[in-house]
Design a protein around this motif. Structure first.
Motif, short mmCIF file in Angstrom:
data_model
loop_
_atom_site.label_atom_id
_atom_site.label_comp_id
_atom_site.label_asym_id
_atom_site.label_seq_id
_atom_site.Cartn_x
_atom_site.Cartn_y
_atom_site.Cartn_z
N UNK A 91 46.26 39.44 37.27
CA UNK A 91 46.77 40.61 36.45
C UNK A 91 48.07 40.99 37.49
N UNK A 92 49.29 41.15 36.14
CA UNK A 92 50.43 41.26 36.60
C UNK A 92 50.47 43.06 38.01
N UNK A 93 49.75 43.85 37.31
CA UNK A 93 49.41 45.15 38.03
C UNK A 93 49.32 44.62 39.66
N UNK A 94 47.94 44.40 39.65
CA UNK A 94 48.09 43.53 40.91
C UNK A 94 48.90 42.77 41.86
N UNK A 95 50.01 42.17 41.29
CA UNK A 95 50.89 40.98 41.73
C UNK A 95 52.00 42.52 41.86
N UNK A 96 52.10 43.61 41.16
CA UNK A 96 52.98 44.02 41.67
C UNK A 96 52.95 45.24 42.91
N UNK A 97 51.50 44.93 42.37
CA UNK A 97 51.36 46.23 43.65
C UNK A 97 51.35 46.07 44.84
N UNK A 98 51.21 44.15 44.77
CA UNK A 98 51.25 43.37 46.25
C UNK A 98 52.74 43.41 46.82
N UNK A 99 53.52 42.48 45.55
CA UNK A 99 54.99 42.42 45.77
C UNK A 99 55.61 43.55 46.52
N UNK A 100 55.24 45.20 45.81
CA UNK A 100 55.62 46.24 46.14
C UNK A 100 55.62 46.73 47.91
#
Length: 508
Positions: free
Chosen positions: A104-113
């Motif tokens: 899920x891209x939302x999770x990846x974005x949360x992590x990299x943010x």
């Protein structure tokens, strides 16, 4: 995060238990926790988090339920902002690494943010080789289909400069070898970001390998690749060390020669705007270097303006204005003599007889050429006498009949807000000079127009008019009565509305 007796109440303990429950209980707990963290003061928020383990929240990401995943990400972001960075790095790194690979891209974005937040606050975090797995995962995120994830990954790698490590270099080479143009550009963007901030990195073998591979794209027959390379190199060319690198490797000469060979080529209208922007970006900082050494691009720019080359004209006007925005740029343009001066009447024609969009581009160009405020850090700083004389001539050359000011005045009265506002911006640039004040004074109706509040309805136009009147109030060419009117206008403020006295008439 362990709870203490003083930090929790029964409601807070329930969150921890429900997060270990079924899907409905988890979603309910997440929504409740999100609501609490959104309004709780920091101390209460941290107390609530003491009742939980971050791992419990990360476990909520292991589901196909998008609503639960999105809510869990929001709650995790709230947790991160309320916890110390050192604590998050210590307790959550393993789960953050796992999240970088989440479908899920939302999770990846949360992590990299979160990684970006941490390294921005403390650049010593996630140093190699201790956090090599994190670095590799973030590097892979460059190719993420979600642009927000890729963009943030680029920022992280550029900030950390992980490209010093052999395995990161290999990861980036693998991306380039995949021959995906979009991903390759992102990879090169990382390298150029690093070089732009760290001039010494230009000497490193691994960086040079990437740069030479990038430059080889200029020698292909792939027009799209050439345009991408030119756009990427613009970021390097604005630094003195980057420009020297490009000059030493004959890149500017190669691009200038490309302009010559494209004359009459059907593809010229596709390629030349990119080349024009590239040289314009450099000329904004190093105008003399470009004007003296690369006449082909100068000829191309003015040819587009003088011949009304429709496909190239918007870019040519933008580029000319950008180049002439600085004092050095103005002086360099002035040194061109008639080559530049002869283009001004044509720009004046675009102001008078063109579609709205092109008029706006022409107005923006003139504003940059005349304006000196954007190039000065000191309010009230003395303007170079050469610039005063040049800008007066340039403005006059725009139009003889009607005069340049009459053309501008008519545009300032145009009913289309965007056109009107940009015309007022040019007028604001003009009145920065005494010669501009003098023209305003002798132009019939212009002063009264500036003092008439009833004709302006947009906030921005009211602000610009207020700035113009403020400037005129300091002038030495207006009489006492007019200066008093200016000062009254200023005292009333930009948004003053004259009250209407209502007289009540008593009826029978």
């Amino acid at each position: 995060m362990e709870a203490s007796d003083n930090d929790i109440d029964n409601g807070e303990v329930v969150w921890g238990r429900e997060l270990e429950g079924g899907a409905e209980e988890r979603t309910s707990a997440l929504l409740s926790l999100r609501k609490h963290l959104a309004v709780a003061p920091p101390q209460q928020a941290r107390a609530a988090l003491n009742t939980l383990q971050l791992a419990q929240l990360f476990n909520c990401l292991d589901t196909a339920d998008n609503e639960q995943v999105t809510t869990a990400c929001e709650v995790l972001e709230m947790c991160f902002s309320n916890l110390s960075i050192d604590f998050v790095v210590k307790e959550a790194t393993e789960n953050i690494l796992k999240s970088l690979h989440h479908p899920n891209s939302t999770v990846r974005l949360m992590a990299v943010n979160e990684i970006h937040r941490e390294v921005k606050a403390n650049n010593s975090l996630y140093s190699l080789p201790d956090y090599l797995n994190i670095a590799i995962a973030v590097t892979k995120c460059i190719c993420d289909q979600e642009l927000k994830v890729a963009t943030k990954a680029i920022e992280v790698i550029s900030t950390k400069d992980w490209v010093k490590h052999p395995q990161i270099v290999n990861e980036m080479k693998l991306i380039l070898d995949d021959n995906n143009a979009s991903n390759s550009c992102k990879c090169y963007e990382v390298v150029l970001n690093i070089v732009r901030e760290s001039p010494n990195r230009l000497k490193d073998q691994e960086i040079q390998t990437f740069l030479y591979r990038l430059l080889s794209g200029l020698k292909t027959d792939d027009i799209l690749m050439q345009l991408n390379v030119v756009e990427l190199l613009s970021n390097l060319a604005v630094t003195s060390h980057g420009l020297n690198f490009l000059i030493e490797n004959d890149v500017l000469k190669q691009l200038s020669d490309m302009v010559k060979t494209l004359e009459g080529n059907p593809l010229s209208n596709l390629v030349i705007p990119g080349l024009m922007k590239f040289f314009g970006t450099i000329a904004h900082k190093f105008p003399t270097e470009i004007y003296n050494n690369y006449p082909a691009i100068v000829d191309s720019l003015f040819n587009a303006i003088n011949t009304n080359n429709t496909p190239l004209l918007p870019t040519a006007l933008d580029t000319l204005g950008y180049v002439g925005a600085t004092i050095e740029g103005k002086l360099a343009l002035g040194s061109l003599g008639r080559v530049f001066i002869s283009a001004l009447p044509q720009i004046g024609n675009y102001l008078k007889n063109s579609p709205t969009e092109l008029r706006i581009r022409a107005l923006n160009c003139v504003e940059y050429l005349i304006d000196v405020q954007t190039d000065s850090n000191e309010e009230g700083a003395q303007i170079d006498q050469r610039v005063i004389l040049m800008t007066r001539e340039w403005f006059r050359e725009l139009s003889e009949k009607p005069t340049s000011m009459e053309v501008l005045y008519n545009l300032c009265k145009n009913p289309f807000p965007e056109l009107r506002i940009n015309a007022l911006k040019v007028l604001a640039a003009v009145v920065a000079y005494q010669w501009g004040e003098e023209i305003v004074k002798i132009t019939p109706g212009l002063v009264e127009f500036l003092l008439d509040r009833s004709v302006e309805h947009e906030k921005e136009s009211k602000h610009i008019k207020y700035d113009i009147v403020t400037r005129l109030s300091k002038s030495i060419i207006f009489d006492t009565n007019m200066l008093l009117r200016f000062k009254t206008y200023i005292k009333e403020g930009p948004f003053y509305v004259q009250g209407i006295t209502e007289v009540a008439v008593e009826g029978d």
